[in-house]
Scaffold this motif. Structure first.
Motif, PDB file in Angstrom:
ATOM      1  N   HIS A  86       0.818  -1.066  -0.073  1.00 60.60           N
ATOM      2  CA  HIS A  86      -0.066  -0.099   0.209  1.00 60.60           C
ATOM      3  C   HIS A  86       0.896   1.195  -0.088  1.00 60.60           C
ATOM      4  N   TRP A  87       0.429   2.341  -0.388  1.00 57.07           N
ATOM      5  CA  TRP A  87       0.911   3.841  -0.458  1.00 57.07           C
ATOM      6  C   TRP A  87       1.213   3.921   1.008  1.00 57.07           C
ATOM      7  N   ASP A  94      -1.880   5.024   3.423  1.00 58.51           N
ATOM      8  CA  ASP A  94      -2.176   6.426   2.873  1.00 58.51           C
ATOM      9  C   ASP A  94      -3.376   6.077   1.589  1.00 58.51           C
ATOM     10  N   TYR A  98      -4.939   3.278  -6.898  1.00 59.30           N
ATOM     11  CA  TYR A  98      -4.017   2.195  -7.446  1.00 59.30           C
ATOM     12  C   TYR A  98      -4.163   2.053  -8.987  1.00 59.30           C
ATOM     13  N   LEU A 108       4.452   3.281 -11.063  1.00 55.24           N
ATOM     14  CA  LEU A 108       5.197   4.006 -10.176  1.00 55.24           C
ATOM     15  C   LEU A 108       6.145   4.998 -10.751  1.00 55.24           C
ATOM     16  N   MET A 112       7.862   7.910  -4.953  1.00 53.91           N
ATOM     17  CA  MET A 112       6.685   7.304  -4.472  1.00 53.91           C
ATOM     18  C   MET A 112       7.248   6.253  -3.127  1.00 53.91           C
ATOM     19  N   LEU A 114       6.020   3.373  -0.632  1.00 52.33           N
ATOM     20  CA  LEU A 114       5.042   2.221  -0.546  1.00 52.33           C
ATOM     21  C   LEU A 114       5.646   0.990   0.224  1.00 52.33           C
ATOM     22  N   THR A 144       9.235  -0.931   3.953  1.00 52.44           N
ATOM     23  CA  THR A 144       8.621   0.290   3.331  1.00 52.44           C
ATOM     24  C   THR A 144       9.770   0.651   2.514  1.00 52.44           C
TER      25      THR A 144
END
Length: 174
Positions: A86-87, A94, A98, A108, A112, A114, A144
């Motif tokens: 996920h973001w 967040d 998508y 992407l 970014m 995620l 992350t």
């Protein structure tokens, strides 16, 4: 964790005791293989869908090797019931699309942030053929990452915060 108003989460699976048993370690290593496959697909222009497909393919092949079902897609869906990630932003999960306006997977871009969080959850499923040792095993490894223009196309944030290697986890637990 929250820094500068931005939030992220990180998941690791540890054995209940000091060591993974054989089945737990096999599943843990398979989750790490899926993580590596998902990460290898990340770069500007790729998508989370591509990362998820890579992880699911690694799971299918690994499950077949372990003698769990046939490794078919429906089984992977049952054992890996969530998205690959996920973001990350002002919330740990967040918001944000998508898919782009045309309904295609959102490409992407560098900058970014995620998560990549493969996991396998061996619930007792009557319709799934699996060795008894795997029943009840659940493993998730979450990191992350930030997408970047430099090779390999991503950077794992917080490297070294929590061990990921099974031997390092066991050393910490002992």
């Amino acid at each position: 964790a929250v820094a500068g108003g931005y939030a992220a989460d990180l998941s690791r699976t540890f054995p209940l005791g000091e060591r993974f048993d054989t089945a737990q370690r096999q599943i843990y290593e398979l989750v790490l293989q899926a993580r590596a496959a998902a990460l290898a697909s990340l770069h500007p222009g790729s998508t989370l869908v591509a990362a998820e497909d890579a992880a699911r393919q690694a799971f299918a092949a690994g499950l077949e090797e372990l003698g769990v079902g046939g490794g078919e897609g429906a089984l992977v869906e049952r054992l890996f019931p969530h998205r690959i990630g996920h973001w990350i932003g002002l919330e740990a999960h967040d918001g944000g699309p998508y898919l782009d306006a045309a309904g295609q997977a959102r490409p992407l871009r560098a900058g970014m942030v995620l998560t990549i969080e493969p996991g396998l959850y061996f619930r007792r499923l009557a319709s799934v053929s699996m060795p008894a040792a795997y029943q009840g095993v659940a493993v998730r490894v979450e990191d992350t990452v930030v997408i970047c223009d430099e090779e390999p196309g991503f950077r794992v944030l917080g490297e070294g915060i929590a061990p990921r290697d099974a031997a390092d986890i066991e050393a910490l637990r002992s």
